[in-house]
Design a protein around this motif. Structure first.
Motif, PDB file in Angstrom:
ATOM      1  N   THR A 128      -6.321   4.032  -4.533  1.00 30.68           N
ATOM      2  CA  THR A 128      -5.438   3.019  -3.952  1.00 30.68           C
ATOM      3  C   THR A 128      -6.015   2.523  -2.627  1.00 30.68           C
ATOM      4  O   THR A 128      -5.980   1.332  -2.318  1.00 30.68           O
ATOM      5  N   SER A 165       0.681  -1.943  -8.506  1.00 34.68           N
ATOM      6  CA  SER A 165       0.371  -1.717  -9.920  1.00 34.68           C
ATOM      7  C   SER A 165       1.221  -0.586 -10.456  1.00 34.68           C
ATOM      8  O   SER A 165       1.194   0.515  -9.920  1.00 34.68           O
ATOM      9  N   LYS A 179      -8.576   1.751 -13.316  1.00 31.24           N
ATOM     10  CA  LYS A 179      -8.113   0.615 -14.120  1.00 31.24           C
ATOM     11  C   LYS A 179      -6.599   0.559 -14.152  1.00 31.24           C
ATOM     12  O   LYS A 179      -6.000  -0.514 -14.137  1.00 31.24           O
ATOM     13  N   ARG A 180      -5.978   1.738 -14.205  1.00 34.98           N
ATOM     14  CA  ARG A 180      -4.520   1.778 -14.220  1.00 34.98           C
ATOM     15  C   ARG A 180      -3.934   1.258 -12.903  1.00 34.98           C
ATOM     16  O   ARG A 180      -2.816   0.763 -12.868  1.00 34.98           O
ATOM     17  N   LEU A 181      -4.706   1.422 -11.825  1.00 32.37           N
ATOM     18  CA  LEU A 181      -4.229   0.923 -10.529  1.00 32.37           C
ATOM     19  C   LEU A 181      -4.560  -0.554 -10.348  1.00 32.37           C
ATOM     20  O   LEU A 181      -4.332  -1.120  -9.287  1.00 32.37           O
ATOM     21  N   GLY A 182      -5.150  -1.153 -11.374  1.00 30.28           N
ATOM     22  CA  GLY A 182      -5.434  -2.572 -11.298  1.00 30.28           C
ATOM     23  C   GLY A 182      -6.759  -2.915 -10.636  1.00 30.28           C
ATOM     24  O   GLY A 182      -6.956  -4.043 -10.191  1.00 30.28           O
ATOM     25  N   SER A 232      -5.605   9.161  -7.359  1.00 28.38           N
ATOM     26  CA  SER A 232      -4.834   7.942  -7.149  1.00 28.38           C
ATOM     27  C   SER A 232      -4.758   7.545  -5.678  1.00 28.38           C
ATOM     28  O   SER A 232      -4.839   6.362  -5.356  1.00 28.38           O
ATOM     29  N   TYR A 255       0.846  -1.198   0.000  1.00 25.17           N
ATOM     30  CA  TYR A 255       0.000   0.000   0.000  1.00 25.17           C
ATOM     31  C   TYR A 255       0.877   1.242   0.000  1.00 25.17           C
ATOM     32  O   TYR A 255       0.687   2.183  -0.763  1.00 25.17           O
ATOM     33  N   ASN A 265       2.217   6.969  -6.659  1.00 23.94           N
ATOM     34  CA  ASN A 265       1.221   7.996  -6.985  1.00 23.94           C
ATOM     35  C   ASN A 265       1.783   9.387  -6.699  1.00 23.94           C
ATOM     36  O   ASN A 265       1.587  10.327  -7.478  1.00 23.94           O
ATOM     37  N   GLN A 268       1.270   4.129  -2.965  1.00 27.20           N
ATOM     38  CA  GLN A 268       1.004   5.556  -2.731  1.00 27.20           C
ATOM     39  C   GLN A 268       2.240   6.396  -3.024  1.00 27.20           C
ATOM     40  O   GLN A 268       2.129   7.529  -3.496  1.00 27.20           O
ATOM     41  N   LYS A 325      -8.902   0.266  -3.442  1.00 29.57           N
ATOM     42  CA  LYS A 325      -8.414  -1.033  -3.905  1.00 29.57           C
ATOM     43  C   LYS A 325      -8.020  -1.903  -2.713  1.00 29.57           C
ATOM     44  O   LYS A 325      -8.310  -3.103  -2.666  1.00 29.57           O
ATOM     45  N   THR A 337      -0.235  -2.082 -17.808  1.00 27.84           N
ATOM     46  CA  THR A 337      -0.141  -2.037 -16.357  1.00 27.84           C
ATOM     47  C   THR A 337       0.506  -3.321 -15.873  1.00 27.84           C
ATOM     48  O   THR A 337       0.070  -4.406 -16.226  1.00 27.84           O
ATOM     49  N   GLN A 393      -8.268   5.944 -14.128  1.00 32.37           N
ATOM     50  CA  GLN A 393      -7.207   5.834 -13.116  1.00 32.37           C
ATOM     51  C   GLN A 393      -7.360   4.567 -12.290  1.00 32.37           C
ATOM     52  O   GLN A 393      -6.373   3.926 -11.930  1.00 32.37           O
TER      53      GLN A 393
END
Lengths: 295, 386
Positions: free
Chosen positions: B222, A139, B249-252, B218, A7, A14, A11, B225, A132, B247
Motif C-alpha cells: 500500500t 482498493s 494486483k489485489r491492491l490495484g 499489504s 492511504y 489490510n 491500511q 502504491k 477488486t 497481493q
C-alpha cells in the motif's frame, strides 16, 4: 477524499484482514487454555494442516469454496480431537510442563509429517472469483470482504455457543472446576473434546482463508502465524474468548500501522515493544482476570 | 557354530579390507543442498545436476588423475534450509567424510556460514548459485577467501544490469523495491540496485522491507502504491514472489515487476501462474538460447529427470565441471593442490557461458541474460555483458 485518508483507510482494511485471521487461530489457544490451563503449542500446526486439507479438497476433490471450507473445518476438528485423545489426555494429571513439551512435540510431528508428504510449497487455486473494486481510491477485493465477514460471523457463532447454549455453559463450568462439576453429570471428556474440536475447526477455517489470501502454503507456515495468534490471545487475556478477538485485531492493527507509518524494517521491533508495554500495564491481558488459587 | 562364526568374521574382514582398498581409488566430493525447508526445488535441482555430472564422469571410466583413472563418489548432505545446518553439514563432510571439495549450498544465507567452515578447514567449496559478495569475501580483512569459489556472477554486477535494464530498456524513471531484510541475498542486491539506479538518474520512491516467512505484504505494498513508481523490483525467492505480485494486483497496482536470478525456478510459474506474464528477471542462462556445449547437458538432464534444467542445475553442473578440471590439472587428489589449480584454471566453457577466475578473485567473469515470462514460460530476451 484526500490522499492521506485514502492511504489510512486502505491500511485499516489490510489490518482488518490480517487481524481476522489471527483472531480465528487465537480463539483455539484461548479456549484450550480456558478449559485445561494448558497452552496447546501444536495449534499453529493444526492451522497449517487445515490449509493443506483445503489444498487437498480444492485440488484433488475439485470442490468449490463452501464444501472445501466445511470439509477443511471438519478435518481440522478431527485432527484436534485426535491430538487431545492420543497426546494430551494421558498426561492430564501429569505436571503441566510435560503437557507443554508434548504439545511442542505434536507440533513438530505435524510439520514433519506434512513435509514428508509435501516437500514442495503448494499453490491453492483461486476458489473464489476475485474482483477488486476501487472506491474513491481505496482498493477493496471481494476476497478481503469475504475473509473479514466470514471471520466475524464465525466469532459471533462461537460467542453465542459459549455464552448462550448448554454446551457453552458446560465448557465454562469445567473451566471453573474440574473436580466437582463432573459429579453434577457434566461429561468431562466429551466437553474437552468438543472444545478441541471447535478450536481446531476454527483453525481449519483460518487455514482455508489464509490459503485463499496467501495462496502459497508450506509445512512451516503455521509456526510464525501460530506465535502471533498466541501473542494475540495473551494480549487479550488468555482464557477469555472476547479478549482473544480483541487482542488479534490489536496485533494485526499494530503490525500493519507500524509498517505503514514507520520504515518497514522497524515493524516487528516497534510492534512487539508496544505489546510488551501493554502486558506490563495489564499483566493478565486486556480482558483477563487474575486467577486466585484457592487453598 | 564356531566354524560359522569364524567364517563370518573372516568374510567381514575381507569385505572391510575390500572397501578400504576401493576407497583409495575414488575421489570423494561433497554436496550441500537445500533438499528440505523453504526452497526444496533449489536443492533438488542441485542434487540432480550433481548426480548427472558424476554419472557422466564415471561412465567414461572416471577422472584422469596423474597416471590413473579414478571414480568419483558423491556424498550429499541436506541443510534443511537452515544456516546452522549448512555449517554443520560442511563440518561433517570435511572431517567425517573427508571429501576433497564441496559444491553448495546455493542460497547466500546458507552459503555464507558454510563458506566460513570451508575456509577455516582449508577445503575448497564452490557455491553454484550464491551471488552475494560476502560468500567469497572475508568481511574482516576485505580480502577474498582462499578456499571459497563460485560458479555464478555476483550481485554488484547483477544489480547494475537490472538498474540499467529498468532505467534504459523499460524507461522507468521511478522505482520501488520490496525485499527480505533478513536474507543476505535479497538485502545485498536491493542495495546495489538502489545505488546503481540512482547513479543513472532514476529515483527510488519506496524502499520497503519484510522478514523471511512473512506472507502478508499489504502494508508495504500500500505504501509502494502511494509512492507511484513506474516499476517495482522484487529481488526475492520464487516461493514469495507470487504472493507479492498477487497481493499487489489485489491492491490495484498495475505497474510492471522485475526480479533477479532468485526468480529462475520453474516452481515460480507453478505457484504464480498467469499473474507473472510480461515481467522480466535477470539470470545465469537461457535454456532456449543455449550454447552448443549446453545443448547436450539440457538434453541429458531432460532425459534423466523429465524437466528442463533451471539455473541452479546448470550452475551446479558447471561447478562440477570446474572442479573436475581443477582435479585433472592438479594431477593428485589433495585439497591444497585442488585449490591452487582451480584458481589458475584457464578459460572454462560451461553451460552458463565462458568463465574464468581473475587473479586474486574467487568470482568468475561471465555475462548475464534477461528473461521474459511469456505465456507461462521463461523466454530469452536479451544479453548483458560485464
Amino acid at each position: 477524499m484526500s490522499e492521506g485518508i485514502i492511504y489510512w483507510l486502505q491500511q485499516t482494511l489490510n489490518a482488518l484482514q490480517l487481524g481476522s485471521i489471527y483472531a480465528l487461530i487465537a480463539l483455539g489457544y484461548t479456549m484450550v487454555y480456558g478449559i485445561l490451563t494448558m497452552i496447546n503449542f501444536a495449534h499453529g500446526d493444526v492451522f497449517m494442516v487445515g490449509a493443506f486439507f483445503c489444498f487437498l479438497a480444492a485440488v484433488y476433490l475439485g470442490l468449490p469454496f463452501v464444501p472445501t471450507l466445511l470439509l477443511t473445518m471438519l478435518g481440522a476438528a478431527l485432527v484436534g480431537v485426535m491430538i487431545e485423545r492420543l497426546a494430551y489426555k494421558p498426561l492430564r494429571n501429569a505436571p503441566r510442563v510435560s503437557a507443554i513439551i508434548t504439545a511442542l512435540g505434536v507440533g513438530i510431528f505435524l510439520e514433519n509429517f506434512t513435509l514428508a508428504l509435501a516437500p514442495y510449497p503448494k499453490n491453492i487455486p483461486a476458489l473464489l472469483a476475485n474482483a477488486t473494486w476501487n472506491m474513491g481510491g481505496v482498493s477493496i477485493s471481494s476476497l478481503q470482504i469475504i475473509i473479514i465477514l466470514l471471520s466475524l460471523g464465525l466469532m459471533f457463532v462461537l460467542d453465542y455457543v459459549v455464552y448462550r447454549t448448554p454446551v457453552g455453559i458446560a465448557m465454562r463450568a469445567i473451566s471453573w472446576d474440574k473436580t466437582y462439576v463432573p459429579l453434577m453429570g457434566v461429561p468431562l471428556d466429551l466437553i474437552i473434546s468438543v472444545t478441541f474440536a471447535i478450536g481446531a475447526g476454527l483453525a481449519g477455517a483460518a487455514g482455508t482463508m489464509y490459503g485463499l489470501a496467501y495462496p502459497v502454503i508450506d509445512p512451516y507456515m503455521g509456526i510464525m502465524v501460530g506465535w502471533k495468534a498466541f501473542i494475540s490471545a495473551v494480549v487479550g487475556g488468555i482464557g477469555n474468548i472476547r479478549g482473544a478477538m480483541i487482542g488479534a485485531f490489536i496485533l494485526g492493527g499494530v503490525e500493519i500501522m507500524v509498517a505503514a507509518f514507520f520504515p518497514s524494517t522497524y515493524r516487528d521491533f516497534v510492534a512487539f515493544t508496544l505489546l510488551m508495554l501493554l502486558i506490563v500495564i495489564r499483566p493478565y491481558g486486556i480482558l483477563g482476570q487474575p486467577r486466585t488459587q484457592k487453598v | 557354530m564356531r566354524k560359522v562364526l569364524s567364517l563370518l568374521l573372516v568374510s567381514m574382514l575381507i569385505s572391510f579390507g575390500a572397501t578400504a582398498w576401493s576407497a583409495e581409488k575414488t575421489i570423494k566430493l561433497g554436496v550441500i543442498a537445500e533438499l528440505t525447508g523453504d526452497m526444496p526445488a533449489v536443492g533438488a535441482s542441485c542434487r540432480n545436476a550433481a548426480e548427472l555430472a558424476v554419472k557422466e564422469v564415471n561412465a567414461a571410466g572416471g577422472l584422469q588423475v596423474g597416471k590413473e583413472k579414478m571414480k568419483v563418489e558423491l556424498v550429499v548432505e541436506d541443510n534443511a534450509g537452515k544456516a546452522d545446518q549448512s555449517a554443520a553439514a560442511a563440518q561433517k563432510l570435511i572431517t567425517q567424510d573427508e571429501v576433497v571439495a564441496i559444491v553448495g549450498p546455493n542460497a547466500s544465507r546458507y552459503a555464507i556460514p558454510a563458506s566460513e567452515i570451508a575456509e577455516s578447514e582449508k577445503t575448497v567449496l564452490i557455491t553454484p548459485w550464491s551471488t552475494n559478495p560476502k560468500t567469497t569475501m572475508d568481511e574482516k580483512t576485505g580480502k577474498p577467501k582462499d578456499y571459497v569459489f563460485r560458479a555464478c556472477f555476483i550481485d554488484p554486477f547483477q544489480g547494475g544490469v537490472l538498474a540499467k535494464f529498468a532505467y534504459q530498456t523499460l524507461k522507468a524513471k521511478k522505482a520501488a523495491v520490496l525485499y527480505d531484510v533478513a536474507s543476505d541475498y535479497n538485502k545485498g542486491i536491493a542495495e546495489v540496485f538502489k545505488t546503481n539506479y540512482e547513479k543513472l538518474g532514476g529515483k527510488i520512491v519506496a524502499f520497503e522491507t519484510y522478514t523471511t516467512n512473512d506472507k502478508d505484504f499489504s502494508a508495504q505494498l500500500t505504501k509502494i502504491k502511494d509512492a507511484k513508481p513506474d516499476v517495482i523490483f522484487l529481488p526475492n525467492y520464487y516461493n514469495e514472489v507470487p504472493l507479492q505480485v498477487q497481493q499487489a494486483k489485489r491492491l490495484g497496482i498495475t505497474v510492471p515487476f522485475i526480479g533477479s536470478d532468485s526468480w529462475g525456478s520453474p516452481e515460480l510459474l507453478t505457484l504464480g501462474g498467469a499473474d507473472l506474464n510480461g515481467y522480466y528477471f535477470s539470470t545465469h542462462y537461457a535454456a532456449d538460447n543455449a550454447a552448443p556445449v549446453a545443448k547436450k547437458f539440457i538434453a541429458d538432464y531432460e532425459k534423466a529427470y523429465g524437466a528442463k534444467p533451471d539455473d541452479v542445475a546448470a550452475l551446479t553442473y558447471d561447478a562440477f565441471g570446474l572442479l573436475f578440471g581443477a582435479i585433472k590439472s592438479a594431477g593428485k587428489v589433495d585439497r591444497e593442490a585442488v585449490r591452487v589449480s582451480l584458481s589458475t584454471l584457464p578459460d572454462y566453457k560451461g553451460v552458463t557461458g565462458d568463465m574464468k577466475f581473475k587473479a586474486d578473485s574467487r568470482d568468475p567473469i561471465k555475462s548475464a541474460v534477461i528473461l521474459e515470462i511469456k505465456d507461462g514460460k521463461f523466454t530469452y530476451f536479451t544479453n548483458a555483458k560485464p
